[in-house]
Scaffold this motif. Sequence first.
Motif, short mmCIF file in Angstrom:
data_model
loop_
_atom_site.label_atom_id
_atom_site.label_comp_id
_atom_site.label_asym_id
_atom_site.label_seq_id
_atom_site.Cartn_x
_atom_site.Cartn_y
_atom_site.Cartn_z
N GLN A 503 0.92 -1.14 -0.05
CA GLN A 503 -0.02 0.10 0.03
C GLN A 503 0.95 1.22 -0.11
N HIS A 504 0.27 2.39 -0.19
CA HIS A 504 1.28 3.67 0.10
C HIS A 504 1.55 3.75 1.39
N SER A 505 1.27 3.18 2.48
CA SER A 505 1.45 3.21 3.90
C SER A 505 2.11 1.80 3.96
N GLY A 506 2.71 1.11 3.07
CA GLY A 506 3.28 -0.13 3.18
C GLY A 506 4.54 -0.16 4.00
N ASN A 507 5.41 0.96 3.96
CA ASN A 507 6.86 1.08 4.68
C ASN A 507 6.34 1.02 5.85
N TYR A 508 5.62 1.91 6.53
CA TYR A 508 5.08 1.75 8.01
C TYR A 508 4.88 0.41 8.48
N PHE A 509 4.34 -0.58 7.70
CA PHE A 509 4.00 -2.06 8.25
C PHE A 509 5.23 -2.69 8.13
N VAL A 510 6.18 -2.31 7.06
CA VAL A 510 7.49 -3.13 7.31
C VAL A 510 8.19 -2.78 8.36
N THR A 511 8.07 -1.56 8.84
CA THR A 511 8.92 -1.09 10.14
C THR A 511 8.30 -1.85 11.21
N MET A 512 6.85 -1.60 11.34
CA MET A 512 6.22 -2.60 12.42
C MET A 512 6.50 -3.92 12.48
N PHE A 513 6.57 -4.68 11.20
CA PHE A 513 6.90 -6.06 11.44
C PHE A 513 8.57 -6.44 11.80
N ASP A 514 9.36 -5.57 10.97
CA ASP A 514 10.67 -5.56 11.34
C ASP A 514 11.05 -5.37 12.82
N ASP A 515 10.39 -4.33 13.54
CA ASP A 515 10.75 -4.00 14.80
C ASP A 515 10.06 -4.95 15.93
N TYR A 516 8.94 -5.61 15.55
CA TYR A 516 8.35 -6.04 16.63
C TYR A 516 7.83 -7.67 16.52
#
Length: 717
Positions: A503-516
Amino acid sequence: MPKNSKVTQREHSSEHVTESVADLLAHEEPVDYKRSVLNVTGEAWDKQKDVEEDLDSEKRPAWNSKLQYILAQIGYSVGLGNVWRFPYLCQKNGGGAYLVPYLVLLIIIGLPLFFLELAVGQRIRRGSIGVWNYICPRLGGIGYASCLVCFFVGLYYNVIIGWSIFYFFKSFQYPLPWSECPIVKNGTVAVVEAECEKSSATTYFWYREALEISSSISEGGGLNWKMTLCLLTAWSIVGLAVIKGIQSSGKVMYFSSLFPYVVLLCFLVRGLLLRGAIDGILHMFTPKLDKMLDPQVWREAATQVFFALGLGFGGVIAFSSYNKQDNNCHFDATLVSFINFFTSVLATLVVFAVLGFKANIMNEKCVLENTEKILGYLNTHVLSHDLIPPHVNFSHLTAKDYSEMYQVIMTVPGDDPLHSLQSWVQGTGLAFIAFTEAMTHFPASPFWSVMFFLMLINLGLGSMIGTMAGITTPIIDTFKVRKEVFTVGCCIVAFLIGLIFVQHSGNYFVTMFDDYSATLPLTVVVILENIAVAWIYGTKKFMQELTEMLGFRPYIFYFYTWKYISPLCMAVLMTASIIQLGVNPPGYSAWIREEATEKFLYYPTWAMAILICLIILATLPLPVVFILRQFHLVSDGSNALSVTYKKGRMMKDISNLEDNDETRFILSKVPSETPSPMPVHRSYLGPGNASPMEMSSAPNGRYGSGYHLASTPESEL
């Protein structure tokens, strides 16, 4: 013996015949008793031949060569994290000071636990589910948790490969599309895109052209169709690479593991020739010693060790399970750990050289722009000429002169008339902003860009093959599903779920999954792995089995690290992680289009709910499996045993017998659903130097063959 018995039928048929132990003992004599696991006559038997036939009977795939296996482990452990995660953590956590906690934790946690995973996989020859079911059935949830963590990591990791594929195809242009800011028309006047002018051409291309990013995680904005196609391509490549297991993935490793080193060395040589590169490297090796006292630094270093070596994911166990029993896995653990650390340092040198160059370029740009502003302030009498030192020459302004003027101008009341520029980018931006910036200044820049992103694709592919092995191998071993069907189905499901990352906000979900999604669950998994082997299975017993398997006794260092040091260190780090999570509310860096800069935002409530669910879901198999097996709600294999005949020899096999079966009177504890393929006719030096027949009182009942006759003397079977 009755003519219609199953053993008599075996003589006229080559098919497997299975009967219970009670039926077997009712016969007058076992078939081919000299080679039977019930042999108590003391007659000689060929152990090595028995081992080979055990392995042959499983028909388990094997590596074509030792080199192929080593390259597979290197390809799995050396991944994108070495290029963009390790350098970022190094820059964030004190430069050279970060190398100290990382190296310490690599020695006392990383290497011992990496060796442990290699050893248990090679010893038991199963995936993570089978291994931990065998070692401790009540902690069998470790294997399932590992599969879930692998799945979560694979979801977003393949998105990064998709980004690399996008940049790879965009690199076949001259000039590179991110080399200059786009020009837009404002009426009849052509001007530079404001967002690009405020940041840089590479930053603008990354956020606006590649990601088409929104201003917050709450603004989904629909699918980015370019990245959707790239993600589909990435999953197609991964699926083709792993669909045949190690028969297909092993061949891919020859290129995917070696090619990145060629590119990194080339970039290092070229980077050192860039202006300002030495400044970047000096920044890397200038330690900020106060950072070493920060628990967050040690926590992130430990997490990076887990990620770097692939601990807890199950991929290491899966790869080693295809090894021969006499393989020197201690040498493998030391070699791969050293190569991984060397690669991280090499990649960090390259990144910091490039960052030093980029900082130098942007500093010159900043000085030039601000010099023009100063002249404007002087001409409009905003600043007095008396404030400017007389020796300053605006046509040849040095960094020292600029620094003096800046300090004077900062005394002017009001807002800061100048701006300072932060040249250090974070996370994936190190690869997709810093390197792309440097490549625009290289001769034949499209060639370097193609090579660089082809390297990223190969790095990611090697890690994804190991990650997929951490999912497919234990599931296929445990549930006997078809390899091809399960692999294809897994890739399709992962692609569909992965659409949230494009999605256009997909990079923020990548950050979430990567961190937590993996950090805390991974720490819990590795702690339980350590406890299962060192405290439940028994460190002495495990060391003795390693001695017999390897042909030499491992260093006493491993005994104490497995038994005491590693569990204690990881428990402290896990506690620090939980405290850190509670003290600092989770958040992410959002790209604000109007300001052309990143801004830290806290996750909204619904995103926090997703974050918490990820952590709970990844660790849920641990208590669920423990409760089910503790209260005997599901079988752990301890009350079920049958014997299978084939070509005149007996092999252990699990079947579902009734609880009141008479075998309960002649059985002690029996290995779980995944019995060890290793022959068990050997001396045993467990805790307290107990004999094999005394192992029925062991916590998990893991002794020798798994059963014995009540009248058997306490001697070596």
